[in-house]
Motif scaffolding. Structure first.
Motif, PDB file in Angstrom:
ATOM      1  N   ASP A 180      -0.817   4.388  -1.964  1.00 35.23           N
ATOM      2  CA  ASP A 180      -1.687   4.328  -3.122  1.00 35.23           C
ATOM      3  C   ASP A 180      -3.032   4.934  -2.740  1.00 35.23           C
ATOM      4  N   GLU A 181      -3.438   5.972  -3.454  1.00 33.45           N
ATOM      5  CA  GLU A 181      -4.632   6.746  -3.087  1.00 33.45           C
ATOM      6  C   GLU A 181      -5.895   5.899  -3.062  1.00 33.45           C
ATOM      7  N   THR A 182      -6.092   5.071  -4.080  1.00 33.82           N
ATOM      8  CA  THR A 182      -7.309   4.264  -4.162  1.00 33.82           C
ATOM      9  C   THR A 182      -7.399   3.288  -3.000  1.00 33.82           C
ATOM     10  N   MET A 191       0.822  -1.210   0.000  1.00 37.03           N
ATOM     11  CA  MET A 191       0.000   0.000   0.000  1.00 37.03           C
ATOM     12  C   MET A 191       0.859   1.265   0.000  1.00 37.03           C
ATOM     13  N   ILE A 192       1.978   1.235   0.743  1.00 38.96           N
ATOM     14  CA  ILE A 192       2.899   2.367   0.715  1.00 38.96           C
ATOM     15  C   ILE A 192       3.531   2.459  -0.674  1.00 38.96           C
ATOM     16  N   ASP A 193       3.662   3.660  -1.183  1.00 39.68           N
ATOM     17  CA  ASP A 193       4.282   3.875  -2.494  1.00 39.68           C
ATOM     18  C   ASP A 193       5.809   3.891  -2.312  1.00 39.68           C
ATOM     19  N   PHE A 194       6.384   2.710  -2.179  1.00 40.97           N
ATOM     20  CA  PHE A 194       7.815   2.604  -1.911  1.00 40.97           C
ATOM     21  C   PHE A 194       8.655   3.184  -3.046  1.00 40.97           C
ATOM     22  N   GLN A 195       8.223   2.953  -4.280  1.00 40.37           N
ATOM     23  CA  GLN A 195       9.011   3.438  -5.413  1.00 40.37           C
ATOM     24  C   GLN A 195       9.148   4.958  -5.368  1.00 40.37           C
ATOM     25  N   PRO A 255      -8.142  -6.939   5.703  1.00 41.67           N
ATOM     26  CA  PRO A 255      -6.920  -7.233   4.932  1.00 41.67           C
ATOM     27  C   PRO A 255      -6.158  -5.971   4.524  1.00 41.67           C
ATOM     28  N   ARG A 256      -6.867  -4.885   4.258  1.00 38.17           N
ATOM     29  CA  ARG A 256      -6.167  -3.645   3.878  1.00 38.17           C
ATOM     30  C   ARG A 256      -5.362  -3.091   5.051  1.00 38.17           C
ATOM     31  N   PHE A 257      -5.928  -3.135   6.234  1.00 38.54           N
ATOM     32  CA  PHE A 257      -5.175  -2.675   7.399  1.00 38.54           C
ATOM     33  C   PHE A 257      -3.977  -3.582   7.662  1.00 38.54           C
ATOM     34  N   LEU A 258      -4.143  -4.866   7.449  1.00 36.57           N
ATOM     35  CA  LEU A 258      -3.028  -5.790   7.614  1.00 36.57           C
ATOM     36  C   LEU A 258      -1.921  -5.480   6.601  1.00 36.57           C
ATOM     37  N   GLU A 259      -2.323  -5.119   5.374  1.00 38.41           N
ATOM     38  CA  GLU A 259      -1.330  -4.775   4.357  1.00 38.41           C
ATOM     39  C   GLU A 259      -0.543  -3.531   4.763  1.00 38.41           C
TER      40      GLU A 259
END
Length: 262
Positions: free
Chosen positions: A34-36, A1-5, A76-80
């Protein structure tokens, strides 16, 4: 979810901004995730009142501030997001930006989802310097990810940054959606936010992660949160000054109560 790039490709610039920042070392990263996906995660945040989430243990120094450290179980999103914050890749990003070899507290003690209800505020303060349950961990960084879509200036609640030795210089950081603030945690890094005016039924929301380093100096004096309330009466100012002593006595008798905000 974090925009690492995004973070990795701009790490050199972010590091320069971090070390040159006033009133003390910090950096602001917009579009941190990632905004979405983050909008989808936002829709899954539990209402603190309906779900019986505990208020913070900051007593008179905060109002209507709810904390939930165990956020990874929500969906699952919070886990990510939790997994990204705990990853070696994120640790490396933090090191590139701040120069500090750190790791994020896996229990998110005192952190996790923070939600401010009507009139919520957090008095100016500097944070505790070692983990209450791991005295060999030095609290090095705060990582604050804001989750406030459609924030407007009249909603208030900007993050206030002030150096302890520069009381007349205050920086305001707007708590807009998908903005991350990474800052040092030192005895001079005073911060907080004034009473909010969010629309009825909404909350000032953020996810707070705290990064630690192994404590190298064995003679370090363990410090709890030190409060610097503004526009307060004599009683509150006096309590704030003696708060570390009061917390130390309470901790010896009853342990850390912040850890109960799961």
């Amino acid at each position: 979810m974090i925009d690492f790039q995004k973070i990795e490709t701009t790490a050199t610039t972010l590091a320069q901004k971090f070390h040159a920042a006033e009133p003390y070392e910090h950096v602001i990263i917009d579009g941190f995730c990632d905004e979405t996906q983050l909008l989808q995660l936002y829709d899954e945040i539990p209402d603190p009142i309906e779900n019986g989430i505990n208020r913070s243990r900051d007593y008179m120094f905060a109002k209507n501030k709810y904390e939930k450290s165990g956020f990874k179980e929500i969906s699952p999103r919070f886990l990510e997001l939790y997994s990204d914050l705990m990853s070696n890749r994120f640790q490396q990003c933090l090191k590139l930006i701040t120069g500090q070899p750190v790791f994020v507290d896996p229990a998110f003690h005192g952190g996790g989802i923070h939600q401010g209800g009507p009139g919520s505020y957090l008095d100016m303060h500097v944070d505790f310097n070692t983990h209450p349950e791991h005295k060999e961990w030095f609290r090095n960084l705060n990582i604050l990810l804001y989750l406030n879509p459609n924030w407007q200036s009249d909603h208030k609640g900007e993050l206030k940054l002030r150096h302890k030795d520069k009381p007349h210089q205050t920086i305001l950081v707007e708590p807009i959606f998908n903005r991350c603030v990474i800052m040092f945690t030192r005895d001079y890094t005073v911060h907080g936010y004034d009473a909010i005016n969010f629309p009825q039924g909404t909350y000032r929301r953020s996810i707070a992660a705290y990064a630690y380093s192994p404590l190298e100096e064995t003679n370090t004096q363990h410090r709890s949160t030190v409060w610097y309330p503004e526009s307060s009466g004599a009683v509150k100012s006096t309590v704030g000054r003696f708060w570390p002593t009061l917390v130390r006595i309470k901790g010896q008798l009853f342990g850390s109560s912040t850890g109960k905000n799961k």
